[in-house]
Enzyme design. Structure first.
Site, PDB file in Angstrom:
ATOM      1  N   ASP A  58      17.637 -47.915  65.897  1.00 40.83           N
ATOM      2  CA  ASP A  58      16.603 -49.008  65.400  1.00 40.83           C
ATOM      3  C   ASP A  58      17.130 -50.709  65.807  1.00 40.83           C
ATOM      4  O   ASP A  58      16.604 -51.283  65.195  1.00 40.83           O
ATOM      5  CB  ASP A  58      16.394 -48.975  63.891  1.00 40.83           C
TER       6      ASP A  58
ATOM      7  N   ILE B 243      28.091 -48.657  64.926  1.00 35.47           N
ATOM      8  CA  ILE B 243      27.939 -49.307  63.385  1.00 35.47           C
ATOM      9  C   ILE B 243      29.143 -48.771  62.774  1.00 35.47           C
ATOM     10  O   ILE B 243      29.565 -47.665  62.782  1.00 35.47           O
ATOM     11  CB  ILE B 243      26.556 -48.732  62.714  1.00 35.47           C
TER      12      ILE B 243
HETATM   13  C1  LIG Z   1      20.672 -49.575  60.160  1.00 41.03           C
HETATM   14  C2  LIG Z   1      21.322 -48.829  61.153  1.00 41.03           C
HETATM   15  C3  LIG Z   1      21.733 -49.711  62.128  1.00 41.03           C
HETATM   16  C4  LIG Z   1      22.882 -49.278  63.228  1.00 41.03           C
HETATM   17  C5  LIG Z   1      23.031 -48.016  63.427  1.00 41.03           C
HETATM   18  C6  LIG Z   1      23.917 -47.695  64.579  1.00 41.03           C
HETATM   19  C7  LIG Z   1      24.263 -46.463  64.758  1.00 41.03           C
HETATM   20  C8  LIG Z   1      25.520 -45.981  65.585  1.00 41.03           C
HETATM   21  O1  LIG Z   1      26.107 -47.055  65.745  1.00 41.03           O
HETATM   22  S1  LIG Z   1      25.670 -44.563  65.905  1.00 41.03           S
HETATM   23  C9  LIG Z   1      27.430 -44.536  66.314  1.00 41.03           C
HETATM   24  C10 LIG Z   1      28.532 -44.477  65.240  1.00 41.03           C
HETATM   25  N1  LIG Z   1      29.472 -44.364  65.805  1.00 41.03           N
HETATM   26  C11 LIG Z   1      30.312 -43.178  66.151  1.00 41.03           C
HETATM   27  O2  LIG Z   1      29.886 -42.164  66.020  1.00 41.03           O
HETATM   28  C12 LIG Z   1      31.693 -43.314  66.825  1.00 41.03           C
HETATM   29  C13 LIG Z   1      32.710 -42.752  65.895  1.00 41.03           C
HETATM   30  N2  LIG Z   1      33.724 -43.183  66.467  1.00 41.03           N
HETATM   31  C14 LIG Z   1      34.575 -42.472  67.552  1.00 41.03           C
HETATM   32  O3  LIG Z   1      33.972 -41.432  68.090  1.00 41.03           O
HETATM   33  C15 LIG Z   1      35.871 -42.879  67.864  1.00 41.03           C
HETATM   34  O4  LIG Z   1      36.491 -43.483  66.994  1.00 41.03           O
HETATM   35  C16 LIG Z   1      36.135 -43.553  69.377  1.00 41.03           C
HETATM   36  C17 LIG Z   1      35.360 -44.521  69.258  1.00 41.03           C
HETATM   37  C18 LIG Z   1      35.774 -42.469  70.349  1.00 41.03           C
HETATM   38  C19 LIG Z   1      37.577 -43.974  69.588  1.00 41.03           C
HETATM   39  O5  LIG Z   1      38.393 -42.720  69.330  1.00 41.03           O
HETATM   40  P1  LIG Z   1      39.917 -42.780  69.048  1.00 41.03           P
HETATM   41  O6  LIG Z   1      40.492 -44.043  70.193  1.00 41.03           O
HETATM   42  O7  LIG Z   1      40.634 -41.446  69.113  1.00 41.03           O
HETATM   43  O8  LIG Z   1      39.978 -43.532  67.636  1.00 41.03           O
HETATM   44  P2  LIG Z   1      40.015 -42.809  66.172  1.00 41.03           P
HETATM   45  O9  LIG Z   1      41.167 -42.353  65.834  1.00 41.03           O
HETATM   46  O10 LIG Z   1      38.637 -42.008  66.297  1.00 41.03           O
HETATM   47  O11 LIG Z   1      39.568 -44.212  65.412  1.00 41.03           O
HETATM   48  C20 LIG Z   1      40.694 -45.197  65.014  1.00 41.03           C
HETATM   49  C21 LIG Z   1      40.134 -45.771  63.687  1.00 41.03           C
HETATM   50  O12 LIG Z   1      38.873 -46.220  63.792  1.00 41.03           O
HETATM   51  C22 LIG Z   1      37.954 -45.787  63.068  1.00 41.03           C
HETATM   52  N3  LIG Z   1      36.673 -45.934  63.231  1.00 41.03           N
HETATM   53  C23 LIG Z   1      36.236 -45.605  64.602  1.00 41.03           C
HETATM   54  N4  LIG Z   1      34.952 -45.835  64.661  1.00 41.03           N
HETATM   55  C24 LIG Z   1      34.518 -46.108  63.499  1.00 41.03           C
HETATM   56  C25 LIG Z   1      33.222 -46.604  63.004  1.00 41.03           C
HETATM   57  N5  LIG Z   1      31.995 -46.448  63.681  1.00 41.03           N
HETATM   58  N6  LIG Z   1      33.174 -47.162  61.627  1.00 41.03           N
HETATM   59  C26 LIG Z   1      34.136 -47.387  61.013  1.00 41.03           C
HETATM   60  N7  LIG Z   1      35.553 -47.072  61.553  1.00 41.03           N
HETATM   61  C27 LIG Z   1      35.617 -46.578  62.673  1.00 41.03           C
HETATM   62  C28 LIG Z   1      38.683 -44.817  62.627  1.00 41.03           C
HETATM   63  O13 LIG Z   1      38.009 -44.174  61.101  1.00 41.03           O
HETATM   64  C29 LIG Z   1      40.117 -44.843  62.545  1.00 41.03           C
HETATM   65  O14 LIG Z   1      40.487 -45.478  61.482  1.00 41.03           O
HETATM   66  P3  LIG Z   1      41.878 -45.113  60.734  1.00 41.03           P
HETATM   67  O15 LIG Z   1      41.794 -46.040  59.450  1.00 41.03           O
HETATM   68  O16 LIG Z   1      42.967 -45.363  61.684  1.00 41.03           O
HETATM   69  O17 LIG Z   1      41.815 -43.715  60.411  1.00 41.03           O
END
Ligand SMILES: CC/C=C\C=C\CC(=O)SCCNC(=O)CCNC(=O)[C@H](O)C(C)(C)COP(=O)(O)OP(=O)(O)OC[C@H]1O[C@@H](n2cnc3c(N)ncnc32)[C@H](O)[C@@H]1OP(=O)(O)O
Length: 275
Positions: A156, A69
């Site tokens: 969910d 998400i």
């Molecule tokens: C009602 C509720 C409904 C649904 C709920 C769902 C729950 C979930 O989905 S739980 C999972 C949430 N996601 C995470 O915890 C993952 C977060 N991201 C990561 O762990 C990492 O980004 C990665 C996927 C492993 C990739 O790593 P890497 O390649 O090193 O990239 P980064 O430098 O971390 O990220 C690059 C860029 O992408 C943005 N980003 C990554 N994930 C998200 C996200 N989930 N949402 C928004 N943005 C995300 C990150 O912020 C970076 O942005 P910049 O602007 O470049 O800083």
């Protein structure tokens, strides 16, 4: 073809009946925004209606399949007008969750098989998506996490409902309670994916070949197999057998059956009309 902000649809070649659907926010690691949920539902519905499309291959652009998400979407989902009392705010949130769930279930509503191709990370909402797909493949360097618990959320959007039937109740419980990362190889051992490919290129090619193989089969038999297997998952044996008896009492009269038998006897490939 319709343009999307968060997705891309490509037909592999003008004559191919395999359509490729990409999660396409690579700079955000294909995080699932509010727009994504609206567009995903619409895209799957349009592919379902598109008579040229027989099989859908679902991948992510960039380095990861899906980072779950979008944090912005997660923050905004509890927003409500200041005039709302608690019950109204809760009721709005429930409706919002149902809309997101519905977008993932669009994969199952689509009559055509959807093949998930995971490379890199497949996290949280990404697992919701792949568990709704019909076939799952990944690369050797793929990793998965049912991450919600680490964000203080009970998942969910379908993982808790679909994953136990795929990997078994005990494995699903362990993965969902720990949120731990597991590799593509472990995903294969658990039965979450059916094949692991050495590279993204071999994954794309392997999935394409399987998709083309399915696309050449009777569309009635393929959509019937998806529909009946999905229904059987949620029924007992007796209900499932009853369902297929009714289904095939309508479908065994198809031209596809006659053509398939003729083709076998004449030692040629069958040709079927579109659905
Ligand atoms: C009602 C509720 C409904 C649904 C709920 C769902 C729950 C979930 O989905 S739980 C999972 C949430 N996601 C995470 O915890 C993952 C977060 N991201 C990561 O762990 C990492 O980004 C990665 C996927 C492993 C990739 O790593 P890497 O390649 O090193 O990239 P980064 O430098 O971390 O990220 C690059 C860029 O992408 C943005 N980003 C990554 N994930 C998200 C996200 N989930 N949402 C928004 N943005 C995300 C990150 O912020 C970076 O942005 P910049 O602007 O470049 O800083």
């Amino acid at each position: 073809m319709q343009q999307y902000r968060t997705l891309q649809i490509l037909q592999k070649s003008p004559n191919s009946r395999v359509f490729h659907l990409y999660l396409n926010r690579p700079h955000h690691r294909n995080a699932l925004s509010r727009d994504f949920f609206t567009e995903f539902s619409a895209a799957l519905s349009s592919l379902d209606q598109n008579t040229d499309a027989a099989v859908i291959v679902l991948s992510g652009t960039g380095d990861h399949f899906c980072s779950g998400i979008d944090f912005k979407a997660l923050n905004s989902i509890t927003d409500h007008p200041p005039s709302f009392d608690r019950a109204r705010a809760n009721e709005k949130l429930r409706r919002e969750i149902k809309v997101l769930q519905d977008a993932i279930t669009a994969i199952e509503r689509c009559r055509k098989p959807v093949i998930a191709c995971v490379h890199g990370g497949c996290i949280g909402g990404g697992v919701d998506i792949v568990t709704a797909c019909d076939i799952r493949y990944c690369t050797q360097d793929a990793f998965f996490s049912v991450k919600e618990v680490d964000l203080g959320i009970t998942a969910d959007l379908g993982t808790l409902q679909r994953l136990p039937g795929i990997v078994g109740y005990g494995n699903a419980m362990e993965l969902a309670l720990t949120g731990r990362r597991f590799s593509g190889q472990e995903a294969k051992e658990l039965g979450l994916v059916s094949r692991v490919f050495a590279s993204k290129e071999s994954l794309d090619e392997g999935a394409r070949l399987v998709a083309e193989e399915i696309a050449a089969k009777s569309p009635l038999a393929v959509t019937g197999t998806k529909a009946v297997l999905l229904r059987s998952r949620d029924m007992n044996l007796e209900q499932g057998l009853d369902y297929i008896a009714t289904w095939n009492s309508a479908m065994l009269v198809s031209d596809d059956l006659t053509e398939a038998i003729k083709a076998q006897i004449q030692k040629r490939n069958p040709t079927f009309s579109k659905l």
